[in-house]
Design a protein around this motif. Structure first.
Motif, short mmCIF file in Angstrom:
data_model
loop_
_atom_site.label_atom_id
_atom_site.label_comp_id
_atom_site.label_asym_id
_atom_site.label_seq_id
_atom_site.Cartn_x
_atom_site.Cartn_y
_atom_site.Cartn_z
N CYS A 135 -100.38 -63.45 72.00
CA CYS A 135 -99.58 -63.70 70.66
C CYS A 135 -99.14 -65.13 70.52
O CYS A 135 -99.25 -65.86 69.53
CB CYS A 135 -98.23 -62.80 71.11
N VAL A 160 -100.09 -67.82 67.44
CA VAL A 160 -99.54 -68.41 66.50
C VAL A 160 -99.52 -70.13 66.35
O VAL A 160 -99.42 -70.53 65.31
CB VAL A 160 -97.84 -68.01 66.89
N ASN A 183 -94.76 -57.12 69.20
CA ASN A 183 -94.68 -58.49 69.18
C ASN A 183 -95.84 -58.84 68.23
O ASN A 183 -95.86 -59.19 67.01
CB ASN A 183 -95.01 -59.14 70.41
N ASN A 204 -96.93 -61.44 61.93
CA ASN A 204 -96.99 -62.07 60.43
C ASN A 204 -96.08 -61.40 59.47
O ASN A 204 -95.41 -62.21 58.79
CB ASN A 204 -98.48 -61.22 60.05
N TYR A 205 -95.54 -60.38 59.96
CA TYR A 205 -94.25 -59.87 58.99
C TYR A 205 -93.09 -60.55 59.32
O TYR A 205 -92.46 -61.15 58.43
CB TYR A 205 -93.81 -58.18 59.55
N MET A 206 -92.83 -60.92 60.58
CA MET A 206 -91.59 -61.88 60.93
C MET A 206 -91.85 -63.45 60.33
O MET A 206 -90.89 -63.82 59.70
CB MET A 206 -91.56 -62.20 62.32
N TYR A 207 -93.06 -64.02 60.33
CA TYR A 207 -93.33 -65.27 59.78
C TYR A 207 -93.69 -64.98 58.43
O TYR A 207 -94.00 -66.18 57.97
CB TYR A 207 -94.30 -65.83 60.72
N GLN A 208 -93.55 -64.09 57.73
CA GLN A 208 -94.11 -63.84 56.40
C GLN A 208 -95.42 -64.48 55.95
O GLN A 208 -95.37 -65.33 54.91
CB GLN A 208 -92.75 -64.51 55.41
N GLU A 244 -96.64 -66.95 57.51
CA GLU A 244 -96.95 -68.24 57.97
C GLU A 244 -97.85 -68.43 59.24
O GLU A 244 -98.59 -69.58 59.47
CB GLU A 244 -95.69 -68.94 58.24
N SER A 299 -99.68 -65.66 62.40
CA SER A 299 -99.87 -64.26 62.72
C SER A 299 -100.83 -64.06 64.19
O SER A 299 -101.11 -65.17 64.48
CB SER A 299 -100.80 -63.58 61.82
N GLY A 329 -99.52 -52.96 61.18
CA GLY A 329 -99.77 -54.32 61.70
C GLY A 329 -100.83 -54.42 62.46
O GLY A 329 -101.32 -55.66 62.56
N LEU A 330 -100.96 -53.44 63.57
CA LEU A 330 -102.17 -53.64 64.35
C LEU A 330 -103.57 -52.77 63.53
O LEU A 330 -103.44 -52.43 62.59
CB LEU A 330 -101.82 -52.47 65.37
N ASN A 386 -107.46 -62.27 61.00
CA ASN A 386 -106.05 -62.84 61.27
C ASN A 386 -104.94 -61.89 61.78
O ASN A 386 -103.88 -62.27 61.89
CB ASN A 386 -105.60 -63.61 59.95
N ASN A 387 -105.42 -60.51 61.76
CA ASN A 387 -104.49 -59.66 62.37
C ASN A 387 -104.85 -59.35 63.91
O ASN A 387 -106.05 -59.55 64.22
CB ASN A 387 -104.71 -58.44 61.63
N ASN A 425 -86.17 -65.48 56.90
CA ASN A 425 -87.28 -64.56 57.08
C ASN A 425 -87.16 -63.56 55.81
O ASN A 425 -87.85 -62.44 55.85
CB ASN A 425 -87.06 -63.36 58.39
N HIS A 466 -86.19 -67.19 62.57
CA HIS A 466 -87.11 -68.25 63.02
C HIS A 466 -87.49 -69.26 62.10
O HIS A 466 -86.99 -69.10 60.71
CB HIS A 466 -88.71 -67.47 63.22
N TYR A 504 -96.68 -58.46 53.85
CA TYR A 504 -96.98 -59.10 55.07
C TYR A 504 -97.06 -58.35 56.35
O TYR A 504 -96.93 -58.66 57.28
CB TYR A 504 -95.71 -60.08 55.44
N VAL A 505 -97.50 -56.98 56.03
CA VAL A 505 -97.83 -56.06 57.27
C VAL A 505 -99.16 -56.59 57.83
O VAL A 505 -99.17 -56.62 59.00
CB VAL A 505 -97.77 -54.65 56.75
N TYR A 506 -99.99 -56.83 56.97
CA TYR A 506 -101.28 -57.32 57.37
C TYR A 506 -101.56 -58.68 56.43
O TYR A 506 -100.86 -58.96 55.63
CB TYR A 506 -102.52 -56.26 57.08
N THR A 507 -102.49 -59.46 57.20
CA THR A 507 -102.53 -60.62 56.23
C THR A 507 -103.59 -60.72 55.26
O THR A 507 -103.72 -61.46 54.37
CB THR A 507 -103.25 -61.60 57.50
#
Lengths: 325, 328, 498
Positions: free
Chosen positions: A68, A72, A97, A102-106, A108, A110, A142-143, A165-166, B95, B105, B318-321
């Motif tokens: 992880c 990043v 995590n 990707n969700y947390m970093y919007q 930016e 992943s 997300g996975l 990138n996921n 965020n 962050h 932003y769930v997936y890229t």
């Protein structure tokens, strides 16, 4: 040029060629470097790139956590879980995590990582080395869960997974490692999230992943002799599912059988069945059938394990039942 | 190590900023403006301000879940108000309102965000530290943890791997005495938690986490060591959280008089005394710092209150890229 | 000036008519209102009346031929007048290009419509370029529609001018080319274009290219049905014909929603009342069925007796056993059980399977029971071999397989020959009695009616019972009434013994 190689060799080639192409790709895990992996999948990589192949302590959380963090930073880690069952001891890193970065970093950054996990039963190794773990991860948005069924897919899907990138959990079924098939020498990708229609048919749709595909193919042959035409869908990516391909097929046939190796409760069969009940009810001609393991741990004694795992005959029975309904 | 007057003034202002930040957050958490729950770090300012003071922008920081202070100070001054508006669940938040108090962050300053799972970032931090080795640069990773975190198995995996591979990692263990209601002596056998690092042959020490000068001195040594490629260090910083576990927890588990005793060791009070006694800083100068901080904090609060809430439907972004998730 | 006489339209549903007989000849004088022709529409015929006084100048239509309504079939005028050959619009049904003659010197060629679902097509190849001379019937273009390609034939001769580029996708009915030098009013509206190399992918690349002629396009399907199962059920419930609707579901299937919308809009006709009168060539199967039915009635002495069978026991047996059989993957049905019973009875009554061969009676020794299956193209009668020797499960399984093979067109010759007796079931339509027609080469056929409940007087009270009427047609040349009746009674006994 395509030549005939094994599923194992196809995986090895995917990693080797991706490492040649992109120096951000590295491998790590228990015994993956000097030994070349418990199943020999990473053979030869450490010899070529001693600074890009790492043997670790028995620390699955540290391995996946490292993936992880490193991803990043722009690296592309490919970790091996010697047995997919061990995913329980690094579940936090994958679920809380990797799947959320990707969700947390919007967007930016992943978790652009691959966790190769050796899955499935039938090798007489009991319940800590034989489980099908995809349902444990299937409700974690997300996975991505990728499940190749042939050597051709093993290479093309692993390449696509490394480049994706996921966070990808890449399931490798033990029974497929020695299966041989045509695999192009050059680098190629098989797109993720797309199911493959293995065979076209009009009467029954069978969805089957990984080692279950051979059941579906054999059943399709047997039913064809009786005049029943079976369409086979291999999901390739188990999550997120390619719903459209499955829906198009079942809309046509009106009958669905899902063959999955794991227990019946809450497998991909449950998800596909529920999805079709919700979105395709109108088109169904017969109840949806699932052919699965029993809802037990995978036992050790060969007779017991065979009893628990899905039976080929069950696929035929299911075909007869949906046709007779 | 004695800091210069200017340096001490700077970190005093840092500490005051994050103290006031937390106090304002508490006001708006208690009146219901901020949804959910908030973990405050009032009383622990020296550990956060001191560590961040030592680090470069390119160093990786993993604050812990009681880490608003470290986040704010890591951020660029113009971005700090967005840390607050994130806690206020606003669209302008760093965020975009997805994370809130526990997930703020800022990748531009390598503030990697923190995490609601104890012990989770301890292994994630291996990855950024590994990256420095893989790419052969001297960026250091600092991961904050608490006395409670040490109960997690990942701490062992992380320390073992970083020590074996000599990763440039500094573990900042802020011992604020309690994991929610459980005192660290009730959960761990060591008198000093730092001794736990010795089992992995990691240099470990316990220091006064409320003394900003000591925090900066020891952290600097650990960071320098990491930059030289000599591996990780574990620093236990003794401190105390003044509030309960979360904003609103009455903290009835604490013995009478304990909080008052620690308030005597208030890191801001200690720093102010040094400034006035050793460096002859006047009341007026202290007041000027306070006035500046008040203006700053008032701006954060105004910005946070006035910011729009995020569009609910952006929740599916932003769930997936590379693929859309279905909305309602 | 001559007047055109067109094929008339006698009703809104009439699209075409056949000239059964001309009642006048060219040059004959007629008065207004005089019948000049007999026009046949399906089973009706109608007289076509002269629109005015005058002389029949020319009979364009031929007796026995069918013409679309509005087509010129004759001219009427004054004696000695010349016929003005008009600029009629011809609509061809072959795969020659659809044309609209705009002026005398240019023929417009439009994107053809090869099937009801086709909305646009792509010109994948032009075989001629600007100014090339083409002959009528020349292949001028290859038109691709999704996975299919089709050849477009020239409707006429003349200099050819393509008006859209290769690779252009054009809506059906829009202009794509012209033959002749004249100007054209309307250019094709190109929906999309792709480069020639992309076209290669579409036409010869990964997708399968199937070359078909226009009239078979519709028969190449992807295996989807026209209606979803639930839509079919709804259509049945509403008693409407939804097959004409354009489906919006997967595979263009008609969905429940489509039916609901169309029904609300009053756009659906009642089932069975097709809007287009049937007027077409019989298929080979239909011809064979027609000939067979006629022959059967001509060559035998068919008579039908009926009996109301008490089937309480049959229903009880079916209900008690169907679940167990289902668990074995066997779909037991009333028909399958009756086949077993009839098999037994036939074994005991060889007369029921005795036929006349020349001047001989001949017993058919194998008890092969045929089952009439209603299929899309007509009717087929595959048979279950040696039904007397088989278990319930075997008969049920074979019955399901044969029905499925029949419906999917996969019956083998062996499935269809060797029958010694036939069973036909109209019970699902609520039919009680009927007079089945003997299958050629057999002497008896049993028709099954619907199961119904009746109250029966019994010892001063009433009893609820289930009945099913059996209609047995037998060839009286071989089987007299009494043995046929005994056979039916034996079947009743066997049902009671279940």
């Amino acid at each position: 040029m395509a030549r005939i190689i094994s599923f194992s060799k196809a995986l090895n080639e995917a990693m080797t060629q991706e490492m040649e192409r992109d120096e951000n790709v590295f491998i790590l895990g228990e015994d993956v470097a000097k030994m070349g992996g418990d199943f020999g999948i990473t053979t030869g990589i450490w010899e070529r790139w001693p600074n890009r192949a790492f043997d670790t302590a028995l620390s699955e959380s540290a391995i996946t956590g490292l993936c992880c963090g490193a991803s990043v930073c722009g690296l592309r880690p490919v970790a091996e879980l010697m047995f997919a069952d061990f995913i329980t001891v690094c579940y936090d890193q994958l679920v809380n995590n990797a799947a959320k970065l990707n969700y947390m970093y919007q967007g930016e950054a992943s978790a652009q990582m691959v966790v190769r996990a050796v899955t499935g039963g039938g090798i007489r190794c009991a319940y800590h080395h034989s489980q099908c773990i995809e349902p444990w991860l299937m409700n974690i948005p997300g996975l991505v869960i990728v499940a190749p069924a042939t050597p051709y897919e093993a290479k093309g899907l692993l390449v696509a997974s490394i480049r994706n990138n996921n966070p990808v959990v890449f399931l490798e079924h033990k029974h497929l490692y020695n299966v041989k098939g045509e695999v192009p020498e050059e680098l190629y990708e098989i797109p993720l999230y797309e199911a493959h229609v293995e065979r076209e048919g009009t009467d029954i749709t069978i969805v089957a992943a990984m080692s279950m595909l051979k059941f579906a193919q054999k059943a399709a042959d047997e039913m064809a002799a009786k005049g029943i035409s079976v369409e086979i869908i291999n999901p390739r990516t188990i999550f997120p599912l390619d719903k459209e391909t499955i829906k198009e097929s079942v809309a046509k046939t009106g009958r669905l059988i899902v063959v999955q190796e794991g227990p019946k409760v809450m497998g991909y069969g449950a998800e596909i069945g529920a999805m079709l009940g919700e979105e395709l009810f109108e088109y169904l001609k017969a109840p949806i059938k699932r052919v699965t393991s029993l809802d037990t741990p995978v036992p050790f004694a060969p007779g017991m394990e065979d009893y628990v795992l899905p039976h080929y005959e069950d696929v035929i029975t299911a075909c007869n039942e949906v046709m007779a309904y | 190590m004695a800091l210069s007057k200017e340096h001490l003034l700077k970190v005093y202002e840092d500490m005051l900023l994050i103290r006031r930040f937390e106090e304002e957050v508490e006001v708006y958490a208690k009146n219901g403006t901020i949804p959910g729950f908030i973990h405050l770090s009032i009383g622990q300012e020296a550990a956060q301000a001191g560590v961040v003071d030592v680090l470069k922008d390119t160093d990786y920081k993993f604050p812990d879940h009681r880490g608003h202070g470290a986040i704010v100070l890591s951020s660029k001054p113009e971005e700090r108000k967005r840390c607050m508006s994130e806690i206020f669940a606003k669209a302008t938040g760093i965020n975009g309102g997805r994370g809130g108090s526990m997930h703020v962050h800022d990748l531009s300053v390598r503030n990697m965000g923190f995490n609601g799972i104890q012990g989770s970032t301890v292994v994630t931090a291996l990855g950024t530290a590994f990256n420095s080795v893989y790419r052969k640069n001297d960026d250091v990773t600092v991961v904050f943890m608490g006395d409670g975190t040490l109960g997690e198995g990942t701490c062992h995996e992380s320390l073992n791997m970083s020590a074996t591979w000599k990763l440039p990692l500094v573990y900042v263990l802020i011992n604020n005495q309690y994991a929610i209601s459980t005192h660290y002596t009730e959960a761990h056998p060591q008198k000093q938690l730092s001794t736990w690092g010795l089992g992995y042959e990691v240099p470990s020490m316990t220091i006064d986490g409320n003394d900003i000068e000591e925090v900066i001195e020891v952290t600097q040594q650990a960071v320098d060591r990491a930059r030289r490629g000599e591996g990780p260090t574990l620093i236990e910083m003794m401190s105390y959280r003044w509030q309960g576990h979360f904003s609103g927890d009455p903290a009835a588990y604490r013995p009478d008089g304990e909080l008052e005793a620690w308030k005597e060791k208030d890191p801001l009070k200690l720093a102010k005394e040094k400034l006035q006694e050793k460096h002859g800083v006047s009341d007026a100068e202290i007041q000027a710092i306070s006035d500046r901080v008040e203006v700053e904090i008032a701006e954060y609060v105004k910005f946070s209150l006035e910011s729009p809430v995020p569009k609910p439907e952006d929740a599916v972004k932003y769930v997936y890229t590379d693929r859309e998730v279905e909305g309602r | 000036m001559s007047t055109i006489i067109e094929m008339p339209r006698y009703g809104a549903n009439m699209d075409e008519g056949t000239i059964a007989t001309w009642l006048v000849t060219e040059g004959e004088s007629v008065t207004k209102g005089q019948a000049i022709a007999e026009i046949a529409i399906e089973k009706l015929s109608n007289e076509l009346l002269a629109p005015e006084d005058g002389v029949i100048l020319k009979l364009v239509g031929t007796e026995g031929e069918t013409y679309d309504c509005g087509t010129t079939i004759a001219y009427i005028g004054q004696a000695g007048e010349n016929v003005e050959e008009s600029t009629s619009v011809e609509i061809e049904t072959s795969n020659a290009a659809d044309t609209i003659e705009l002026s005398s010197d240019a023929t417009i060629i439009v994107m053809p419509r090869y099937g009801a679902n086709m909305e646009e097509g792509t010109v994948s190849t032009w075989f001629f370029s600007d100014g090339d001379m083409v002959e009528e019937g020349d292949v001028i273009a290859e038109i691709s529609i999704e996975k299919l390609t089709n050849e477009l034939l020239s409707p006429t001769a003349g200099p050819f001018y393509p008006l859209v580029d290769e690779g252009s996708t054009v809506k059906c009915g829009k202009t794509i080319a012209k033959i002749g030098e004249g100007d054209v009013a309307e250019e094709g509206e190109v929906v999309s274009k792709c480069s020639p190399s992309e076209m290669d992918d579409v036409i010869t690349g990964k997708k399968e290219t199937v070359s078909v002629s226009a009239d078979s396009v519709e028969t190449v399907t992807s295996g989807c049905s026209e209606l979803t199962p639930k839509a079919k059920k709804l259509a049945d419930e509403l008693g409407v014909d939804a097959t004409m609707l354009k489906g919006t579901g997967y595979c263009n299937m008609v969905t429940r929603e489509d039916i609901k919308k169309a029904n609300a809009a009053g756009a659906l006709s009642k089932a069975g009342s097709t809007s287009v009168p049937i007027n077409r060539k019989m298929t080979a199967m239909e011809k064979a069925i027609a000939a067979g039915m006629y022959k059967s009635l001509q060559e035998t002495a068919q008579t039908t007796i009926t009996m109301d069978m008490d089937v309480d026991n049959l229903v009880a047996f079916y209900k008690a056993n169907k679940t167990d059989y289902a668990a074995m993957g066997v779909k037991l049905s009333y028909t399958s059980v009756i086949i077993n019973i009839v098999g037994k009875a036939l074994k005991e009554y060889p007369i029921m399977r005795t036929i006349i061969d020349g001047d001989m009676f001949k017993e058919l020794t194998e008890i092969n029971i045929g089952i009439a299956v209603d299929i899309a193209g007509g009717l087929v009668v595959p048979n279950i071999k040696n039904a007397d020797k088989k278990f319930y499960s075997a008969v049920a399984t074979e019955l399901a397989e044969l029905a499925n093979k029949a419906k999917t067109g996969k019956l083998l010759e062996n499935d269809l020959i060797g029958g010694s007796f036939t069973i036909t079931n109209l019970g699902m339509f609520g039919i009680k009695y009927f007079t089945p027609v003997l299958n050629i080469g057999e002497s008896a056929i049993l028709g099954l009616g619907a199961i119904r409940k009746e109250l029966v007087a019994k010892k001063g009270g009433f009893l609820k019972k289930k009945y099913m009427s059996f209609s047995l047609t037998h060839d009286h040349r071989v089987i007299n009434g009494a043995p046929a009746a005994r056979f039916l009674n034996r079947i009743q006994e066997l049902i009671n013994e279940l």
